[in-house]
Each structure stands twice: as structure tokens, then as C-alpha cells.
Motif scaffolding. Structure first.
Motif, PDB file in Angstrom:
ATOM      1  N   LEU A 140       0.833  -1.201   0.000  1.00  0.00           N
ATOM      2  CA  LEU A 140       0.000   0.000   0.000  1.00  0.00           C
ATOM      3  C   LEU A 140       0.866   1.248   0.000  1.00  0.00           C
ATOM      4  CD1 LEU A 140      -2.722   1.397   0.081  1.00  0.00           C
ATOM      5  CD2 LEU A 140      -2.693   1.190   2.580  1.00  0.00           C
ATOM      6  N   ARG A 141       1.944   1.239   0.801  1.00  0.00           N
ATOM      7  CA  ARG A 141       2.848   2.389   0.805  1.00  0.00           C
ATOM      8  C   ARG A 141       3.425   2.618  -0.584  1.00  0.00           C
ATOM      9  NH1 ARG A 141       4.854   0.265   5.604  1.00  0.00           N
ATOM     10  NH2 ARG A 141       6.732  -0.455   4.541  1.00  0.00           N
ATOM     11  N   ALA A 142       3.865   1.533  -1.221  1.00  0.00           N
ATOM     12  CA  ALA A 142       4.444   1.659  -2.559  1.00  0.00           C
ATOM     13  C   ALA A 142       3.407   2.198  -3.544  1.00  0.00           C
ATOM     14  CB  ALA A 142       4.970   0.306  -3.031  1.00  0.00           C
ATOM     15  N   LEU A 143       2.173   1.734  -3.421  1.00  0.00           N
ATOM     16  CA  LEU A 143       1.107   2.180  -4.315  1.00  0.00           C
ATOM     17  C   LEU A 143       0.820   3.662  -4.123  1.00  0.00           C
ATOM     18  CD1 LEU A 143      -1.086   1.477  -6.372  1.00  0.00           C
ATOM     19  CD2 LEU A 143      -2.555   0.808  -4.464  1.00  0.00           C
ATOM     20  N   LEU A 144       0.680   4.092  -2.871  1.00  0.00           N
ATOM     21  CA  LEU A 144       0.392   5.503  -2.602  1.00  0.00           C
ATOM     22  C   LEU A 144       1.548   6.393  -3.026  1.00  0.00           C
ATOM     23  CD1 LEU A 144      -1.384   5.324   0.884  1.00  0.00           C
ATOM     24  CD2 LEU A 144      -2.421   5.679  -1.350  1.00  0.00           C
ATOM     25  N   ASN A 145       2.779   5.940  -2.787  1.00  0.00           N
ATOM     26  CA  ASN A 145       3.940   6.738  -3.197  1.00  0.00           C
ATOM     27  C   ASN A 145       3.968   6.910  -4.713  1.00  0.00           C
ATOM     28  OD1 ASN A 145       4.810   7.058  -0.585  1.00  0.00           O
ATOM     29  ND2 ASN A 145       6.275   5.375  -0.653  1.00  0.00           N
ATOM     30  N   GLY A 146       3.623   5.855  -5.428  1.00  0.00           N
ATOM     31  CA  GLY A 146       3.581   5.950  -6.880  1.00  0.00           C
ATOM     32  C   GLY A 146       2.507   6.896  -7.366  1.00  0.00           C
ATOM     33  N   ILE A 147       1.352   6.870  -6.712  1.00  0.00           N
ATOM     34  CA  ILE A 147       0.259   7.776  -7.090  1.00  0.00           C
ATOM     35  C   ILE A 147       0.661   9.220  -6.826  1.00  0.00           C
ATOM     36  CG2 ILE A 147      -2.083   8.492  -6.496  1.00  0.00           C
ATOM     37  CD1 ILE A 147      -2.635   5.474  -5.907  1.00  0.00           C
ATOM     38  N   ILE A 148       1.249   9.456  -5.650  1.00  0.00           N
ATOM     39  CA  ILE A 148       1.645  10.817  -5.293  1.00  0.00           C
ATOM     40  C   ILE A 148       2.720  11.330  -6.244  1.00  0.00           C
ATOM     41  CG2 ILE A 148       2.902  12.155  -3.551  1.00  0.00           C
ATOM     42  CD1 ILE A 148      -0.035  11.812  -2.940  1.00  0.00           C
ATOM     43  N   ALA A 149       3.600  10.444  -6.706  1.00  0.00           N
ATOM     44  CA  ALA A 149       4.690  10.866  -7.589  1.00  0.00           C
ATOM     45  C   ALA A 149       4.225  11.156  -9.006  1.00  0.00           C
ATOM     46  CB  ALA A 149       5.785   9.796  -7.624  1.00  0.00           C
ATOM     47  N   THR A 150       2.996  10.786  -9.324  1.00  0.00           N
ATOM     48  CA  THR A 150       2.474  11.070 -10.660  1.00  0.00           C
ATOM     49  C   THR A 150       2.399  12.583 -10.846  1.00  0.00           C
ATOM     50  OG1 THR A 150       1.152   9.064 -10.610  1.00  0.00           O
ATOM     51  CG2 THR A 150       0.511  10.745 -12.200  1.00  0.00           C
ATOM     52  N   PRO A 151       2.881  13.090 -11.959  1.00  0.00           N
ATOM     53  CA  PRO A 151       2.862  14.543 -12.160  1.00  0.00           C
ATOM     54  C   PRO A 151       1.491  15.148 -11.904  1.00  0.00           C
ATOM     55  CG  PRO A 151       4.080  13.480 -13.913  1.00  0.00           C
ATOM     56  CD  PRO A 151       3.453  12.377 -13.105  1.00  0.00           C
ATOM     57  N   ALA A 152       1.480  16.248 -11.175  1.00  0.00           N
ATOM     58  CA  ALA A 152       0.220  16.908 -10.847  1.00  0.00           C
ATOM     59  C   ALA A 152      -0.403  17.524 -12.081  1.00  0.00           C
ATOM     60  CB  ALA A 152       0.465  17.992  -9.799  1.00  0.00           C
ATOM     61  N   ALA A 153      -1.720  17.512 -12.097  1.00  0.00           N
ATOM     62  CA  ALA A 153      -2.419  18.216 -13.176  1.00  0.00           C
ATOM     63  C   ALA A 153      -2.248  19.708 -12.969  1.00  0.00           C
ATOM     64  CB  ALA A 153      -3.887  17.829 -13.188  1.00  0.00           C
ATOM     65  N   GLY A 154      -2.709  20.475 -13.931  1.00  0.00           N
ATOM     66  CA  GLY A 154      -2.497  21.910 -13.841  1.00  0.00           C
ATOM     67  C   GLY A 154      -1.100  22.243 -14.327  1.00  0.00           C
ATOM     68  N   GLY A 155      -0.644  23.421 -13.923  1.00  0.00           N
ATOM     69  CA  GLY A 155       0.673  23.831 -14.354  1.00  0.00           C
ATOM     70  C   GLY A 155       0.659  24.190 -15.831  1.00  0.00           C
ATOM     71  N   PRO A 156       1.798  24.459 -16.426  1.00  0.00           N
ATOM     72  CA  PRO A 156       3.095  24.506 -15.754  1.00  0.00           C
ATOM     73  C   PRO A 156       3.269  25.812 -14.975  1.00  0.00           C
ATOM     74  CG  PRO A 156       3.338  25.127 -18.038  1.00  0.00           C
ATOM     75  CD  PRO A 156       1.902  24.749 -17.860  1.00  0.00           C
ATOM     76  N   VAL A 157       4.446  25.969 -14.385  1.00  0.00           N
ATOM     77  CA  VAL A 157       4.762  27.210 -13.669  1.00  0.00           C
ATOM     78  C   VAL A 157       4.638  28.387 -14.631  1.00  0.00           C
ATOM     79  CG1 VAL A 157       6.559  28.482 -12.435  1.00  0.00           C
ATOM     80  CG2 VAL A 157       6.316  26.010 -12.096  1.00  0.00           C
ATOM     81  N   ARG A 158       4.040  29.457 -14.158  1.00  0.00           N
ATOM     82  CA  ARG A 158       3.963  30.689 -14.952  1.00  0.00           C
ATOM     83  C   ARG A 158       4.129  31.883 -14.028  1.00  0.00           C
ATOM     84  NH1 ARG A 158      -0.675  33.179 -13.706  1.00  0.00           N
ATOM     85  NH2 ARG A 158      -2.608  31.999 -13.377  1.00  0.00           N
ATOM     86  N   LEU A 159       4.366  33.055 -14.625  1.00  0.00           N
ATOM     87  CA  LEU A 159       4.479  34.283 -13.838  1.00  0.00           C
ATOM     88  C   LEU A 159       3.144  34.628 -13.177  1.00  0.00           C
ATOM     89  CD1 LEU A 159       6.620  36.470 -16.264  1.00  0.00           C
ATOM     90  CD2 LEU A 159       7.300  35.765 -13.957  1.00  0.00           C
ATOM     91  N   ALA A 160       3.230  35.134 -11.960  1.00  0.00           N
ATOM     92  CA  ALA A 160       2.032  35.603 -11.277  1.00  0.00           C
ATOM     93  C   ALA A 160       1.580  36.935 -11.864  1.00  0.00           C
ATOM     94  CB  ALA A 160       2.308  35.763  -9.782  1.00  0.00           C
ATOM     95  N   ARG A 161       0.276  37.180 -11.808  1.00  0.00           N
ATOM     96  CA  ARG A 161      -0.277  38.440 -12.292  1.00  0.00           C
ATOM     97  C   ARG A 161      -0.721  39.303 -11.112  1.00  0.00           C
ATOM     98  NH1 ARG A 161      -2.978  34.566 -15.742  1.00  0.00           N
ATOM     99  NH2 ARG A 161      -4.849  34.805 -14.448  1.00  0.00           N
TER     100      ARG A 161
END
Length: 357
Positions: free
Chosen positions: A169-190
Motif C-alpha cells: 500500500l505504501r508503494a502504491l500511494l507513493n507511486g500515485i503521489i509521484a504522478t505529475p500533478a495536473a495543472g501547471g506549468p509554472v507561470r508568472l504571477a499576475r
């Protein structure tokens, strides 16, 4: 002389049939004699009725199995205390235990995904915990099914012991968390997002109250004017969600002619998705492109998501005697603000050896 026939009315009254009774009887047959013995005829015999009577309550054997599976999942305990990982672990363990009490049913669960009240309820709980852990919507949607399959598989293999189940379960959750987050990419703040950055800062401060640092939790975020200066200078960046709304930000100062992370904050709802690391990576890239050689920050040394986190990223502590004038001035300001009520220090990372990703 023949005995008088016994009237049917003299027999003990039978419990009226119902879907719940049929399902409970099916479970009893399953637990006693295994899945091979589970037939509509056998369940009817246990209920002292004809097989045709059961079809009023269950459409067929598969419907009976689905009902049995949902009945067992209704016994899963929904945890109320602990962080999201602890609650997820207890929820999954409760589901594995419930299915594991009925040997053949775990195999049924591994081969189907019923759309029933308690099966859907379990999925909703898993989804809510993943979202609380910072997993984006798209990743959480497929991760729910992955965790359900894990529950079914572990219920089948539960004889292998709890240690393996905990590890997997730890390995499974760690793999899920390591999946690139949606949203992004980094941009300048307005400039029109400054109020949103301040709200992120307030939310990011709340967890400090849980470790006895209420004064830090209640501290006001940087002022509109201070944040505007970073935005105007082009050294304020955000990580936006799928709707382009900021959920994390970083502002970079220049101290002793080197980049200095003035603030990096992530909305706690998205904690664990490595969004803060992506913002720092961007600041490092910006700094490298300008020929700079190190990046600094100040932090609480004993707060898990502060000093220890930055150490894992590659930052090292600067001995007070080695602090350059600019950092020494920042530390003096922090002391005057009362932040040294808790251990605090300066850290640096060499840009040349920084590991991105």
C-alpha cells in the motif's frame, strides 16, 4: 391405526423472504462450503423454499454475488482521525479485513467493480482522501480503481501477512503521489492574483497550529505592496490548477547578489504532489540562466515540511558565523518578529549540483 396427518399450519412459521435474507444466506453457504456450492438451488434449500422464489429478490447468481459483496463492504469502517495517509491505510485495511473474512468473495471482488451503494461509498472515501493528499482530479479518478483492485488482491492473498500488505500500500500511494500533478506549468504571477496568493499563504500557515506554532499560523501573509514588487520584478511564479487558478506560489528575492526564496507556499489541499519542488526547480532554472551559483532561504529547522524537507531536496544549513551580511540582516528581522521562539536557520543549495524533477 394411522396417525393423523400433520397440518402445514402446525409447522413453525418461516421468516419472510427478503433480499437481505437471501444475501445473508448466500454468505453463510459461501463461508461454509465455498463458492462452488453457492447456487440458487442451494440457497433456496437453506431457506426451505423453491429456487424460483428467490428470483423475486435476486435476478440471478451474479446479482446474488454482487449483493453479497456490497453487504460485506457495508461493514468497512470509515476512519475519522489522523492525516490522510493514516486514514487511507485504515480504510484500506478495514476493506481487506471485511472481504478476507469470506474467502471466495475476495475473488469475486477482484473480477468486478459493482455499482452499488457501499461499493460506490468506498470509492468516494478513497477519492476524497486522495484529493486531500493533493492528488489532482484526473490522477485520483484512475487511482481509485487501482486502490480498489489492490484491496481485492490483498484480500485474496491475506495469508501472506500484514507486513507485505503494508509495504504494497505504501508503494502504491507513493507511486500515485509521484504522478505529475495536473495543472501547471509554472507561470508568472499576475497583479490581479495577489489576493489569491495571500489566501494560499493563510491556508499554508494553518498546519503550523497543529504543531503548537499558533503564532506562525495566525501571522498575516506578505502585504499586497510587497507581493506587487515581486510581481512587477518578474520574480513571482505560481502553479495553477486545471482552471488556471493559483494553488501555490514562490517569490524570489536577491540577497547578497544571489537568489533567495522569500516565500514558497502550497495550498494544503494539494500537499504531497511535489508542486513546491516544481516551483523551486523553476527558480533554480531562472537563477542558472543568469549565471548565479547558489540559492538560499531561511526556515524552521524542526518542522517536518520546512528544514527536513529542504534537506531532502539538497539544501544544507549555513553556520551562523558564515552567514553573509544580507542573510544576517534577514535573520535579525526574523528575530525581531519573534520567529526565533522556534529553532530557525539559513540554508543554501548549490545550483550546479541541483537535481531537477
Amino acid at each position: 391405526m394411522n396417525a393423523a396427518p400433520v397440518s402445514r399450519r402446525a409447522r413453525p412459521a418461516k421468516v419472510p423472504l427478503s433480499r437481505d435474507l437471501v444475501i445473508e444466506t448466500g454468505l453463510r453457504v459461501l463461508d461454509t462450503d465455498g463458492s462452488a456450492a453457492l447456487t440458487m438451488r442451494r440457497v433456496a434449500k437453506e431457506l426451505d423454499t423453491g429456487a424460483a422464489s428467490l428470483y423475486v429478490y435476486v435476478a440471478h447468481r451474479d446479482d446474488l454475488l454482487t449483493g453479497m459483496l456490497d453487504h460485506v463492504l457495508s461493514q468497512v469502517t470509515v476512519p475519522a482521525e489522523g492525516d490522510w495517509r493514516a486514514r487511507m491505510t485504515r480504510l484500506v485495511e478495514s476493506a481487506i479485513e471485511a472481504l478476507g473474512r469470506h474467502d471466495g468473495l475476495a475473488l469475486v471482488a477482484s473480477g468486478r467493480s459493482p455499482i452499488t451503494e457501499h461499493a460506490l461509498g468506498l470509492r468516494e472515501q478513497v477519492l476524497a482522501l486522495l484529493r486531500e493528499g493533493g492528488v489532482d482530479r484526473a490522477t485520483a479518478a484512475w487511482a481509485v480503481e487501482l486502490i480498489y483492485r489492490h484491496i481485492a488482491a490483498e484480500a485474496v492473498e491475506r495469508a501472506d501477512g500484514e507486513a507485505r500488505a503494508h509495504w504494497s500500500l505504501r508503494a502504491l500511494l507513493n507511486g500515485i503521489i509521484a504522478t505529475p500533478a495536473a495543472g501547471g506549468p509554472v507561470r508568472l504571477a499576475r497583479e490581479d492574483e495577489i489576493a489569491a496568493l495571500q489566501e494560499i499563504e493563510r491556508r499554508a500557515g494553518a498546519p503550523f497550529a497543529e504543531v503548537g506554532m499558533s503564532a506562525v499560523a495566525e501571522d498575516e501573509p506578505p502585504s499586497w505592496e510587497v507581493l506587487r514588487d515581486f510581481v512587477t520584478a518578474g520574480r513571482a511564479w505560481v502553479w495553477p490548477d486545471d482552471d488556471d487558478h493559483p494553488i501555490a506560489y514562490l517569490v524570489l528575492g536577491l540577497v547578497d547578489d544571489q537568489p533567495h526564496i522569500d516565500q514558497v507556499s502550497v495550498d494544503p489541499a494539494y500537499a504531497g504532489a511535489r508542486i513546491g519542488k516544481r516551483l523551486i526547480d523553476h527558480a533554480v532554472g531562472w537563477s542558472k540562466s543568469r549565471g548565479l551559483h547558489e540559492i538560499t532561504l531561511t526556515t524552521f529547522t524542526q518542522v517536518p515540511w520546512n528544514g527536513p524537507y529542504y534537506e531532502r531536496l539538497g539544501f544544507t544549513y549555513i553556520p551562523p558565523a558564515d552567514e553573509p551580511p544580507g542573510l544576517r540582516a534577514i535573520r535579525a528581522t526574523e528575530v525581531a518578529h519573534g520567529l526565533d521562539e522556534w529553532p530557525r536557520a539559513c540554508m543554501r543549495a548549490e545550483l550546479a549540483t541541483w537535481r531537477t524533477g
